[in-house]
Motif scaffolding. Structure first.
Motif, PDB file in Angstrom:
ATOM      1  N   GLY A  68       0.839  -1.199   0.000  1.00 37.40           N
ATOM      2  CA  GLY A  68       0.000   0.000   0.000  1.00 37.40           C
ATOM      3  C   GLY A  68       0.863   1.234   0.000  1.00 37.40           C
ATOM      4  N   LYS A  99      -2.061  -2.230  -2.963  1.00 39.49           N
ATOM      5  CA  LYS A  99      -3.244  -2.249  -2.104  1.00 39.49           C
ATOM      6  C   LYS A  99      -4.004  -0.946  -2.326  1.00 39.49           C
ATOM      7  CE  LYS A  99      -1.279  -4.780   1.807  1.00 39.49           C
ATOM      8  NZ  LYS A  99      -0.643  -4.566   3.111  1.00 39.49           N
ATOM      9  N   PRO A 100      -5.308  -0.906  -2.284  1.00 42.88           N
ATOM     10  CA  PRO A 100      -6.199  -2.062  -2.175  1.00 42.88           C
ATOM     11  C   PRO A 100      -6.143  -2.920  -3.450  1.00 42.88           C
ATOM     12  CG  PRO A 100      -7.446   0.004  -2.445  1.00 42.88           C
ATOM     13  CD  PRO A 100      -6.024   0.370  -2.340  1.00 42.88           C
ATOM     14  N   TRP A 101      -6.123  -4.232  -3.253  1.00 44.50           N
ATOM     15  CA  TRP A 101      -5.944  -5.144  -4.375  1.00 44.50           C
ATOM     16  C   TRP A 101      -7.277  -5.619  -4.923  1.00 44.50           C
ATOM     17  CZ3 TRP A 101      -5.550  -6.142   0.734  1.00 44.50           C
ATOM     18  CH2 TRP A 101      -6.338  -7.156   1.257  1.00 44.50           C
TER      19      TRP A 101
END
Lengths: 282, 159
Positions: free
Chosen positions: B87, B109-111
């Motif tokens: 992230g 991230k966010p994935w």
């Protein structure tokens, strides 16, 4: 001998003073935003993990519900057992979502303490809470190399401009983090001392060089490279603690053993209009 | 290493919630075995005695960064695919990771679950192919040296 410049009229002096004060406030505000900007990468990291988790959980819960529906339609004992397992999964993911939301809220709360508020906004706050909120902002930046230890004693509510003091805490914490090369430790300690609160922030960095010590609160003095240090942080911090709050900001430093900053703030501000007994200042 | 054994995925993140979420997703969508660690040191220890097909690691962690961990993973199990799940909004870390640890993929991230699953599936396949290749090469080596032996004995018999 040339004639000295005529003294400016009293009105001009007032106007100039107001302008200087306005500019100083603006500078302080801009500095505050810049220091948060430097922490941004760490803050983004702190928020992206819980967001990733919530998004993923949402998808898994929807998928699990589909399967529960199928299992219920099947109705045989094996399908029902499977449905039960899926419900358990959903429940544990909902618990994770709650933790994730709380984590995001904590970071946002930390940011909120820095939001611009009226400078007349003097109120009683729990300084330990403020310090913990500020530490949420540095957590991402520090966590791979610096351990932060807190020893927060019981404090009475302190009458202060919380957002300004938070700026002081953040500034000293960021300095401490930058002073530490590689792995290290920062210790934050709070205590009540009579009619004031004493906050110490210590780092295990290399210490401030003796020749730099007399200059560190001077505006524009920095030992950091161009683009990293502005030489404003500590001069603004000293002003906030001493001029705005009637407290004191000092430090002690030993080569090789680190630096400790001492912030002392009176518990109550000395205000005539408040009708209260005067606080720490005499 | 036989190919019919369950594929093994290692996830390292100091945030327990990330491990829980990825594990829940992989459990519902795949047959992979998921091993999660919040401590990179413990994950490295696990790698020393357990074969994994893919190691997915966070970047910012206390004591050991994701790059340091994946570097260690590469030393212990070079065939296992390495993925950084981060992230940290910093391309510098991505470049460093790709260059220093022979990264297979970099995921932000966010994935996206589907994307992560695809990466993990491909990474596992890549690791298995590499291991098969290594096994075949060593079989060839053995066959080659035994052929050489036979040839030597043949020559000795005739000369």
């Amino acid at each position: 001998m040339s004639q000295p410049d005529p003294l400016p009229a009293a009105n001009d002096v007032e106007a100039l003073r107001a302008q200087v004060e306005h500019l100083a406030a603006q500078l302080s505000e801009e500095y505050k935003m810049a220091s948060i900007g430097r922490l941004l990468a760490g803050i983004v990291h702190e928020i992206n993990s819980p967001i990733g988790s919530i998004l993923s959980n949402n998808q898994v819960i929807l998928r699990a519900l589909e399967r529960v529906e199928q299992a219920l339609a099947g109705g045989d004992p094996a399908s029902l057992a499977k449905a039960k397992g899926l419900v358990g999964t959903c429940r544990s993911l909902a618990a994770v979502d709650k933790i994730a939301c709380e984590r995001i809220a904590e970071v946002v709360r930390g940011l909120k303490t820095f939001a611009r508020v009226e400078s007349a906004d003097l109120r009683k706050v729990n300084l330990n809470e403020q310090i913990q909120n500020t530490l949420k902002l540095t957590h991402g930046e520090f966590k791979n190399r610096i351990t932060v230890e807190t020893d927060l004693g019981e404090l009475p509510p302190v009458e202060c401009h919380a957002n300004m003091l938070n700026q002081v805490f953040l500034n000293i914490l960021v300095n401490a983090g930058q002073a530490i090369e590689g792995q290290g430790k920062i210790t934050v300690r709070t205590r009540r001392e009579g009619d004031q609160v004493h906050i110490t922030i210590s780092d295990t960095g290399p210490g401030i060089r003796p020749e730099d010590r007399p200059k560190i609160f001077a505006q524009g003095f920095t030992t950091k490279p161009v683009g990293v240090g502005t030489g404003l942080g500590l001069s603004i911090s000293k002003k906030i603690v001493e001029e705005t709050h009637g407290g004191s900001l000092d430090f002690e430093s030993e080569a090789g053993a680190g630096t400790t900053f001492h912030i002392r703030v009176p518990i109550e501000q000395d205000r005539q209009a408040a009708g209260k007994p005067p606080g720490g200042r005499t | 290493m036989s190919t019919n054994q369950k594929s093994s995925v290692l996830i390292v993140d100091d945030e327990e919630m990330v491990i829980t979420s990825v594990r829940a997703y992989l459990e519902i969508e795949s047959e992979f075995e998921v091993h999660g660690f919040t401590s990179p040191e413990e994950a490295a220890k696990y790698l020393e005695s357990n074969l994994v097909d893919i190691a997915v690691s966070d970047y910012l962690m206390p004591r050991m960064s994701g790059i340091q961990f994946l570097h260690r993973a590469r030393e212990i199990q070079p065939e296992a695919s390495r993925v950084l799940l981060t992230g940290h909004a910093d391309k510098q870390s991505a470049i460093q990771a790709i260059n220093q640890v022979g990264l297979y993929q970099y995921v932000e991230k966010p994935w996206e679950n589907e994307q992560l699953l695809l990466i993990i599936q491909n990474g596992i396949e890549r690791a298995k192919l590499l291991r098969d290749l290594r096994a075949k090469v060593s079989e060839l080596d053995t066959a080659h040296s035994s052929l050489k032996n036979v040839q030597k004995r043949l020559l000795q018999a005739f000369l």
